[in-house]
Design a protein around this motif. Structure first.
Motif, PDB file in Angstrom:
ATOM      1  N   SER A  15       1.126 -13.677 -12.187  1.00 35.96           N
ATOM      2  CA  SER A  15       0.716 -13.309 -13.553  1.00 35.96           C
ATOM      3  C   SER A  15      -0.440 -12.309 -13.583  1.00 35.96           C
ATOM      4  O   SER A  15      -0.764 -11.774 -14.656  1.00 35.96           O
ATOM      5  CB  SER A  15       0.359 -14.526 -14.412  1.00 35.96           C
ATOM      6  OG  SER A  15      -0.942 -14.991 -14.122  1.00 35.96           O
ATOM      7  N   GLU A  16      -1.063 -12.031 -12.432  1.00 34.26           N
ATOM      8  CA  GLU A  16      -2.145 -11.046 -12.417  1.00 34.26           C
ATOM      9  C   GLU A  16      -1.571  -9.621 -12.463  1.00 34.26           C
ATOM     10  O   GLU A  16      -0.353  -9.426 -12.429  1.00 34.26           O
ATOM     11  CB  GLU A  16      -3.027 -11.241 -11.187  1.00 34.26           C
ATOM     12  CG  GLU A  16      -3.834 -12.519 -11.250  1.00 34.26           C
ATOM     13  CD  GLU A  16      -4.805 -12.664 -10.070  1.00 34.26           C
ATOM     14  OE1 GLU A  16      -5.819 -13.356 -10.240  1.00 34.26           O
ATOM     15  OE2 GLU A  16      -4.538 -12.084  -9.007  1.00 34.26           O
ATOM     16  N   THR A  17      -2.467  -8.657 -12.558  1.00 43.72           N
ATOM     17  CA  THR A  17      -2.059  -7.260 -12.624  1.00 43.72           C
ATOM     18  C   THR A  17      -2.373  -6.532 -11.324  1.00 43.72           C
ATOM     19  O   THR A  17      -3.510  -6.575 -10.839  1.00 43.72           O
ATOM     20  CB  THR A  17      -2.757  -6.536 -13.791  1.00 43.72           C
ATOM     21  OG1 THR A  17      -2.331  -7.121 -15.027  1.00 43.72           O
ATOM     22  CG2 THR A  17      -2.416  -5.049 -13.798  1.00 43.72           C
ATOM     23  N   SER A  19      -3.081  -3.246  -9.301  1.00 42.84           N
ATOM     24  CA  SER A  19      -3.646  -1.917  -9.573  1.00 42.84           C
ATOM     25  C   SER A  19      -3.866  -1.185  -8.268  1.00 42.84           C
ATOM     26  O   SER A  19      -4.597  -1.668  -7.395  1.00 42.84           O
ATOM     27  CB  SER A  19      -4.974  -2.042 -10.328  1.00 42.84           C
ATOM     28  OG  SER A  19      -4.775  -2.559 -11.617  1.00 42.84           O
ATOM     29  N   ARG A  69       7.090  -3.439 -16.942  1.00 41.82           N
ATOM     30  CA  ARG A  69       5.751  -3.889 -16.546  1.00 41.82           C
ATOM     31  C   ARG A  69       4.908  -2.795 -15.890  1.00 41.82           C
ATOM     32  O   ARG A  69       3.746  -3.041 -15.567  1.00 41.82           O
ATOM     33  CB  ARG A  69       5.881  -5.059 -15.565  1.00 41.82           C
ATOM     34  CG  ARG A  69       6.552  -6.292 -16.150  1.00 41.82           C
ATOM     35  CD  ARG A  69       6.584  -7.444 -15.137  1.00 41.82           C
ATOM     36  NE  ARG A  69       7.472  -7.175 -14.013  1.00 41.82           N
ATOM     37  CZ  ARG A  69       7.124  -7.289 -12.738  1.00 41.82           C
ATOM     38  NH1 ARG A  69       5.893  -7.640 -12.418  1.00 41.82           N
ATOM     39  NH2 ARG A  69       7.998  -7.046 -11.777  1.00 41.82           N
ATOM     40  N   SER A  84      -0.098   0.644 -12.204  1.00 44.30           N
ATOM     41  CA  SER A  84      -0.432  -0.667 -12.752  1.00 44.30           C
ATOM     42  C   SER A  84       0.856  -1.435 -12.971  1.00 44.30           C
ATOM     43  O   SER A  84       1.796  -0.934 -13.568  1.00 44.30           O
ATOM     44  CB  SER A  84      -1.193  -0.508 -14.083  1.00 44.30           C
ATOM     45  OG  SER A  84      -1.421  -1.772 -14.675  1.00 44.30           O
ATOM     46  N   LEU A  85       0.891  -2.661 -12.466  1.00 43.46           N
ATOM     47  CA  LEU A  85       2.062  -3.522 -12.602  1.00 43.46           C
ATOM     48  C   LEU A  85       1.582  -4.870 -13.108  1.00 43.46           C
ATOM     49  O   LEU A  85       0.855  -5.585 -12.405  1.00 43.46           O
ATOM     50  CB  LEU A  85       2.784  -3.666 -11.268  1.00 43.46           C
ATOM     51  CG  LEU A  85       4.020  -4.569 -11.231  1.00 43.46           C
ATOM     52  CD1 LEU A  85       5.108  -4.007 -12.135  1.00 43.46           C
ATOM     53  CD2 LEU A  85       4.549  -4.694  -9.795  1.00 43.46           C
ATOM     54  N   THR A  86       1.969  -5.215 -14.328  1.00 50.55           N
ATOM     55  CA  THR A  86       1.484  -6.437 -14.942  1.00 50.55           C
ATOM     56  C   THR A  86       2.359  -7.637 -14.589  1.00 50.55           C
ATOM     57  O   THR A  86       3.497  -7.485 -14.118  1.00 50.55           O
ATOM     58  CB  THR A  86       1.435  -6.294 -16.470  1.00 50.55           C
ATOM     59  OG1 THR A  86       2.764  -6.039 -16.949  1.00 50.55           O
ATOM     60  CG2 THR A  86       0.528  -5.140 -16.885  1.00 50.55           C
ATOM     61  N   SER A  87       1.813  -8.810 -14.809  1.00 50.91           N
ATOM     62  CA  SER A  87       2.543 -10.081 -14.649  1.00 50.91           C
ATOM     63  C   SER A  87       3.307 -10.148 -13.341  1.00 50.91           C
ATOM     64  O   SER A  87       4.518 -10.400 -13.306  1.00 50.91           O
ATOM     65  CB  SER A  87       3.514 -10.267 -15.828  1.00 50.91           C
ATOM     66  OG  SER A  87       2.833 -10.237 -17.053  1.00 50.91           O
ATOM     67  N   VAL A  88       2.611  -9.937 -12.236  1.00 45.25           N
ATOM     68  CA  VAL A  88       3.285  -9.923 -10.935  1.00 45.25           C
ATOM     69  C   VAL A  88       3.795 -11.312 -10.573  1.00 45.25           C
ATOM     70  O   VAL A  88       3.273 -12.342 -11.033  1.00 45.25           O
ATOM     71  CB  VAL A  88       2.362  -9.388  -9.828  1.00 45.25           C
ATOM     72  CG1 VAL A  88       1.964  -7.945 -10.107  1.00 45.25           C
ATOM     73  CG2 VAL A  88       1.132 -10.284  -9.654  1.00 45.25           C
ATOM     74  N   ASP A  92       7.332  -9.245  -6.272  1.00 47.18           N
ATOM     75  CA  ASP A  92       6.594  -7.974  -6.224  1.00 47.18           C
ATOM     76  C   ASP A  92       5.839  -7.818  -4.899  1.00 47.18           C
ATOM     77  O   ASP A  92       5.189  -6.787  -4.689  1.00 47.18           O
ATOM     78  CB  ASP A  92       5.619  -7.882  -7.399  1.00 47.18           C
ATOM     79  CG  ASP A  92       6.334  -7.845  -8.744  1.00 47.18           C
ATOM     80  OD1 ASP A  92       5.923  -8.591  -9.661  1.00 47.18           O
ATOM     81  OD2 ASP A  92       7.307  -7.068  -8.866  1.00 47.18           O
TER      82      ASP A  92
END
Lengths: 131, 112
Positions: A15-17, A19, A69, A84-88, A92
């Motif tokens: 759920s982290e992003t 970067s 995302r 940036s990739l959200t909600s990993v 991923d």
């Protein structure tokens, strides 16, 4: 000689992003496509997306869950571009590469052609998603 | 799954010649899209090996050559050496859907 230096956090929780940033050293920043590619452990290469100097972006249309995302941005003042990739999640987990893309669109007697390839790559950043 | 199809593995003895194929539909390897090849040595980033179907960047030995015919492309390696053991990927571009840089699934070359 152009070099790409990339960096970013290597261990994330679900759920982290994610970067990552890629800095371009020793060459022009304009006139190219700046790409992000990833490679899950033991698997092949997957193109994530790209950005041009103008700021226009395009993302992998065949991975909708990724495309929704992802954001690729650019800082022309620093010759850097970022991912940036959200909600990993665990899927991923991969090595992430940045790469310079050559983009040539040509017109010849028989029609048009696209010459799009990546000639300079960063060393890669290993990103692990685990709780 | 990849839209460009490569054999998962090929092998050859030192000194031999091997070829790696890359096939796709006319949308992906058509008359208007060039094919490119990358070499990925174990634990390293991919390296451009062949661009525009047949061209070698500076520094790539002439043992490596590329070709394209119709909707198929091939990478040939002659005089196989131990250091050629690596993964090889083909790549092309589809201008539809906003633009898509596609890779083949990759081929593992084993030098026997």
């Amino acid at each position: 000689q152009v070099q790409l230096q990339q960096w970013g956090a290597g261990l994330l929780k679900p759920s982290e992003t994610l970067s990552l940033t890629c800095a371009v050293h020793g060459g022009s920043f304009s006139g190219y496509s700046w790409n992000w590619i990833r490679q899950p452990p033991g698997k092949g290469l997957e193109w994530i997306g790209a950005i041009k100097h103008s700021g226009s972006t395009n993302y992998n249309p065949y991975n909708p869950s990724l495309k929704s995302r992802v954001t690729i941005s650019i800082d022309t003042s620093k010759n850097q571009f970022s991912l940036s990739l959200t909600s990993v999640n665990a899927a991923d987990t991969a090595v992430y590469y940045c790469a310079r893309g050559i983009t040539i669109f040509g017109i010849v007697v028989t029609g048009t052609y696209y010459s799009y390839y990546m000639d300079v790559w960063g060393k890669g950043t290993t990103v692990t998603v685990s709780s | 799954q990849s839209v460009l199809t490569q054999p998962p593995s090929v092998s050859g003895a030192p000194g031999q010649r091997v070829t790696i194929s890359c096939t796709g539909s006319s949308s992906y390897i058509g008359a208007d899209s060039h094919v490119h090849w990358y070499q990925q040595l174990p634990g390293t980033a991919p390296r451009l090996l062949i661009y525009d179907n047949t061209n070698r960047p500076s520094g790539v030995p002439d043992r490596f050559s590329g070709s394209k015919s119709g909707t198929s492309a091939s990478l040939a390696i002659t005089g196989l050496q131990a250091e050629d053991e690596a993964d090889y990927y083909c790549q092309s571009y589809d201008s539809s859907l906003g633009g898509y840089w596609m890779f083949g699934g990759g081929t593992k070359l084993t030098v026997l």
